[in-house]
Write a protein that holds these residues in place. Sequence first.
Motif, PDB file in Angstrom:
ATOM      1  N   MET A  42       2.410 -14.861  76.176  1.00  0.00           N
ATOM      2  CA  MET A  42       3.432 -14.394  75.235  1.00  0.00           C
ATOM      3  C   MET A  42       2.820 -13.967  73.911  1.00  0.00           C
ATOM      4  N   LYS A  43       1.737 -14.619  73.492  1.00  0.00           N
ATOM      5  CA  LYS A  43       1.035 -14.215  72.277  1.00  0.00           C
ATOM      6  C   LYS A  43       0.418 -12.831  72.442  1.00  0.00           C
ATOM      7  N   LEU A  44      -0.181 -12.591  73.595  1.00  0.00           N
ATOM      8  CA  LEU A  44      -0.755 -11.269  73.867  1.00  0.00           C
ATOM      9  C   LEU A  44       0.328 -10.201  73.889  1.00  0.00           C
ATOM     10  N   LEU A  45       1.455 -10.527  74.496  1.00  0.00           N
ATOM     11  CA  LEU A  45       2.568  -9.588  74.549  1.00  0.00           C
ATOM     12  C   LEU A  45       3.116  -9.321  73.155  1.00  0.00           C
ATOM     13  N   GLU A  46       3.192 -10.380  72.342  1.00  0.00           N
ATOM     14  CA  GLU A  46       3.666 -10.236  70.964  1.00  0.00           C
ATOM     15  C   GLU A  46       2.761  -9.306  70.164  1.00  0.00           C
ATOM     16  N   ARG A  47       1.439  -9.460  70.326  1.00  0.00           N
ATOM     17  CA  ARG A  47       0.502  -8.588  69.632  1.00  0.00           C
ATOM     18  C   ARG A  47       0.604  -7.153  70.123  1.00  0.00           C
ATOM     19  N   SER A  48       0.836  -6.998  71.417  1.00  0.00           N
ATOM     20  CA  SER A  48       0.914  -5.663  72.000  1.00  0.00           C
ATOM     21  C   SER A  48       2.119  -4.893  71.478  1.00  0.00           C
ATOM     22  N   VAL A  49       3.296  -5.520  71.474  1.00  0.00           N
ATOM     23  CA  VAL A  49       4.500  -4.800  71.044  1.00  0.00           C
ATOM     24  C   VAL A  49       4.542  -4.627  69.522  1.00  0.00           C
ATOM     25  N   ALA A 104      13.096  -3.892  66.299  1.00  0.00           N
ATOM     26  CA  ALA A 104      13.633  -5.228  66.526  1.00  0.00           C
ATOM     27  C   ALA A 104      12.812  -6.039  67.531  1.00  0.00           C
ATOM     28  N   ILE A 105      12.265  -5.376  68.543  1.00  0.00           N
ATOM     29  CA  ILE A 105      11.562  -6.100  69.611  1.00  0.00           C
ATOM     30  C   ILE A 105      10.415  -6.959  69.077  1.00  0.00           C
ATOM     31  N   PRO A 106       9.553  -6.444  68.174  1.00  0.00           N
ATOM     32  CA  PRO A 106       8.488  -7.328  67.659  1.00  0.00           C
ATOM     33  C   PRO A 106       9.025  -8.569  66.955  1.00  0.00           C
ATOM     34  N   GLU A 107      10.216  -8.457  66.345  1.00  0.00           N
ATOM     35  CA  GLU A 107      10.799  -9.609  65.660  1.00  0.00           C
ATOM     36  C   GLU A 107      11.348 -10.634  66.657  1.00  0.00           C
ATOM     37  N   MET A 108      11.690 -10.175  67.851  1.00  0.00           N
ATOM     38  CA  MET A 108      12.229 -11.078  68.869  1.00  0.00           C
ATOM     39  C   MET A 108      11.148 -11.914  69.538  1.00  0.00           C
ATOM     40  N   MET A 109       9.931 -11.397  69.594  1.00  0.00           N
ATOM     41  CA  MET A 109       8.918 -11.966  70.469  1.00  0.00           C
ATOM     42  C   MET A 109       8.581 -13.439  70.212  1.00  0.00           C
ATOM     43  N   PRO A 110       8.420 -13.892  68.953  1.00  0.00           N
ATOM     44  CA  PRO A 110       8.113 -15.322  68.777  1.00  0.00           C
ATOM     45  C   PRO A 110       9.189 -16.239  69.365  1.00  0.00           C
ATOM     46  N   THR A 111      10.460 -15.867  69.152  1.00  0.00           N
ATOM     47  CA  THR A 111      11.546 -16.687  69.694  1.00  0.00           C
ATOM     48  C   THR A 111      11.611 -16.578  71.204  1.00  0.00           C
ATOM     49  N   PHE A 112      11.374 -15.385  71.735  1.00  0.00           N
ATOM     50  CA  PHE A 112      11.320 -15.231  73.189  1.00  0.00           C
ATOM     51  C   PHE A 112      10.206 -16.077  73.798  1.00  0.00           C
ATOM     52  N   GLY A 113       9.094 -16.191  73.079  1.00  0.00           N
ATOM     53  CA  GLY A 113       8.007 -17.047  73.549  1.00  0.00           C
ATOM     54  C   GLY A 113       8.448 -18.495  73.663  1.00  0.00           C
ATOM     55  N   ASN A 114       9.170 -18.968  72.670  1.00  0.00           N
ATOM     56  CA  ASN A 114       9.691 -20.341  72.712  1.00  0.00           C
ATOM     57  C   ASN A 114      10.686 -20.526  73.857  1.00  0.00           C
ATOM     58  N   GLY A 119      16.349 -13.271  83.010  1.00  0.00           N
ATOM     59  CA  GLY A 119      16.948 -13.721  81.753  1.00  0.00           C
ATOM     60  C   GLY A 119      16.716 -12.739  80.619  1.00  0.00           C
ATOM     61  N   ALA A 120      15.519 -12.128  80.562  1.00  0.00           N
ATOM     62  CA  ALA A 120      15.232 -11.130  79.528  1.00  0.00           C
ATOM     63  C   ALA A 120      16.126  -9.912  79.685  1.00  0.00           C
ATOM     64  N   ALA A 121      16.334  -9.484  80.937  1.00  0.00           N
ATOM     65  CA  ALA A 121      17.223  -8.347  81.186  1.00  0.00           C
ATOM     66  C   ALA A 121      18.648  -8.669  80.732  1.00  0.00           C
ATOM     67  N   LEU A 122      19.125  -9.867  81.066  1.00  0.00           N
ATOM     68  CA  LEU A 122      20.462 -10.285  80.645  1.00  0.00           C
ATOM     69  C   LEU A 122      20.561 -10.385  79.131  1.00  0.00           C
ATOM     70  N   ALA A 123      19.487 -10.847  78.498  1.00  0.00           N
ATOM     71  CA  ALA A 123      19.484 -10.976  77.039  1.00  0.00           C
ATOM     72  C   ALA A 123      19.691  -9.625  76.359  1.00  0.00           C
ATOM     73  N   PHE A 124      19.004  -8.608  76.849  1.00  0.00           N
ATOM     74  CA  PHE A 124      19.144  -7.279  76.245  1.00  0.00           C
ATOM     75  C   PHE A 124      20.510  -6.672  76.564  1.00  0.00           C
ATOM     76  N   ARG A 159      20.644  -9.864  69.460  1.00  0.00           N
ATOM     77  CA  ARG A 159      21.671  -9.476  68.487  1.00  0.00           C
ATOM     78  C   ARG A 159      21.187  -9.653  67.047  1.00  0.00           C
ATOM     79  N   GLY A 160      20.594 -10.803  66.766  1.00  0.00           N
ATOM     80  CA  GLY A 160      20.130 -11.078  65.409  1.00  0.00           C
ATOM     81  C   GLY A 160      19.040 -10.111  64.968  1.00  0.00           C
ATOM     82  N   ALA A 161      18.115  -9.798  65.885  1.00  0.00           N
ATOM     83  CA  ALA A 161      17.023  -8.886  65.539  1.00  0.00           C
ATOM     84  C   ALA A 161      17.545  -7.477  65.285  1.00  0.00           C
ATOM     85  N   LEU A 162      18.514  -7.046  66.071  1.00  0.00           N
ATOM     86  CA  LEU A 162      19.080  -5.703  65.878  1.00  0.00           C
ATOM     87  C   LEU A 162      19.866  -5.623  64.575  1.00  0.00           C
TER      88      LEU A 162
END
Length: 223
Positions: free
Chosen positions: A208-215, A142-152, A28-33, A109-112
């Motif tokens: 997802m929180k760890l990933l969010e902090r990492s990116v 854009a990726i760091p801005e996507m992460m909270p929503t991707f976590g949800n 799903g993440a691949a399709l999203a991008f 799209r929104g983050a970009l």
Amino acid sequence: MEWLAYLGPLSEGALVTAQIAVASMLLGAALAFIFGIGRLSRVTAIRWLSVFYIEIFRGTSLLVQLFWLYFALPLAGEAAGIDLRFNPVTVGILALALNSGAYGAEVVRGALQAVHGDQFEAAKALNFTDRQAMWRIALPQAIPEMMPTFGNLAIQNLKDTALVSLISLADLAFRAEQIRNFTQDSVTVYSLVLLMYFGMALVLAGFMKLLERSVGRWRRTGA
């Protein structure tokens, strides 16, 4: 302590649920991008294909999508002389990935689009191509801005895996229903299932929180 006897089959189902959730989240993440970036493409065919995919899978029920892929698609393929029958695991992963990918595409799209236009003007001044500007300028911001929503979306996807039990896939929900039908112990069985889903969601949220902090580390470093 009869509930201890339930843990074995429920754990087996939880493993299937986890596998389906992880596989569908990655796809799903691949399709999203792919379709999120395609939504902003200057090529009309790519842009409209992305719009069609996003609107179809956001505008229809995940349950109907699952049933269509499992029951209707093989019949359509048979009429066309093509074998389009897939096992329940493949169908479950595909349906969940297509659905979450459509929602994720709008996040991408929104983050970009939130990246300031001056960034692209600066990229042009440095003779960056559109592709270089996307990969080196826009996506890193854009990726760091996507992460909270991707976590949800990831947690929602985990909960949506319960629907795959309706196509006879032996996930956690399917195992729970089998045990309940055999024992009629609804309170204990579904209480255990509730806790197991909650536990998996907590683990996923933590990851997802760890990933969010990492990116997002480059932003703190830059500050």
